[in-house]
Enzyme design. Structure first.
Site: not given
Ligand SMILES: *Cc1c(COP(=O)(O)O)cnc(C)c1O
Length: 329
Positions: A71-73, A75
């Site tokens: 859930q990387s912002n 990325c």
């Protein structure tokens, strides 16, 4: 001249949080809305990517490669920048893969990023390196966007964000009327935001304190990493300024549960901001940073007449990941 693209929606607004401030019986609270920087729902990575994507272009890259949590912002915003500027994008994502993509992961796919899944975090550096080498061998001309966009180049985004803030606080009516800005509080993790703000503080003469609330790293690591990154970023502007770990202010009292683990503290912070200000925080970063700020207010760390600016770094799409949504209320 340092290459930079201009796609962020700047300056981001500063708003007052009078109802939250009153409910907490604390200092005057302001928020700087870097959740509104544009680029796929915004967030702090937009300012870094203005410099990082420009550097990639200058180097003749054709593919952006980066890594992070599922859930990387960072990325999500990197994938959006790649789509917007015509790069291929490969993301090396760590953690448990949900049965169906949602939230940031869903957006990564909409932007056309190729996902390499790494179940175990201990393999992530190796697989990121191998992914990069393979792309290079295949002639894809990859550019490695570091974790969180936190290279000296990326950190420049937040040095200039401090310049933007300094201009705004001159014009901000209630600061003119009621005095100075005493603290900036924000979530810090890979350190690029923190380093940029510390460098900007020096360059543009911000008199208050810059306090990073750690999301997942120790105070010691943050102080040494952020000071080194700030020093290296200063070199890019022409003249090296030496920052020491001792002059970096970081608090790692609120990250004991581990990265991305939602506890009562984050839940309470998200709910307080929502209920009193109609403002959304995210479960991983701003929720934790705000929980730390709220605890510090309750402990009397800030004085009543002081003004504290919470620098909102974005991340709200993660609210809609099952992993967090199922535990939010
Ligand atoms: C990446 C991120 C941070 C942390 O910023 P760093 O520069 O990596 O320290 C804070 N908040 C949000 C929402 C983020 O996505």
């Amino acid at each position: 001249m340092i290459p930079r693209l201009h796609f962020a929606h700047l300056p981001t607004p500063i708003e007052e949080l009078p109802r939250l401030s009153e409910a907490l019986g604390g200092p005057r609270l302001l928020v700087k809305r870097d959740d509104q920087t544009g680029l796929a729902f915004g967030g702090n990575k937009t300012r870094k990517l203005e410099f990082l994507v420009a550097e990639a272009m200058e180097q003749g890259a054709r593919t952006l490669i980066s890594g992070g949590a599922i859930q990387s912002n960072h990325c999500r915003q990197t994938a959006a920048a790649a789509a917007r500027f015509g790069f291929e994008c490969i993301l090396v994502l760590t953690g448990e893969m949900p049965p169906k993509p949602s939230a940031n992961l869903l957006l990564d796919e909409l932007f056309g990023a190729k996902i390499v899944h790494v179940p175990d975090r201990k393999d992530r550096d190796r697989i990121l390196r191998e992914t990069f080498e393979r792309a290079a061998a295949e002639g894809k001309k990859p550019y490695l966007v570091p974790y969180g966009g936190s290279s000296p180049t990326g950190a420049l985004g937040y040095a200039f964000a401090m310049e933007e803030l300094m201009k705004q606080i001159k014009d901000f009516r209630s600061l003119r009327d009621f005095g100075s800005l005493d603290y900036i509080v924000f979530g810090t993790s890979s350190g690029g935001t923190h380093a940029g703000l510390v460098l900007g503080q020096r360059l543009f003469g911000f008199k208050g304190r810059v306090l990073g609330i750690s999301i997942d790293e120790s105070e010691e690591w943050l102080k040494s990493h952020v000071s080194r990154l700030a020093s290296e970023a200063s070199e890019k502007l022409g003249e090296r300024i030496e920052f020491t770990p001792a002059e970096v202010l970081a608090n790692a009292d609120y990250c004991g549960a581990g990265y991305g683990v939602l506890t009562d503290a984050e839940r309470e912070a998200v709910k307080l901001f929502a209920k009193y200000e109609g403002l959304l925080l995210d479960p991983v970063y701003t929720g934790r940073a705000a929980a730390g700020m709220i605890d510090l207010i309750r402990k009397g760390y800030f004085r009543k007449g002081e003004t504290v600016l919470f620098w909102h770094t974005g991340g709200q799409p993660a609210l809609f990941a099952e992993k967090y949504a199922n535990k939010m209320i």
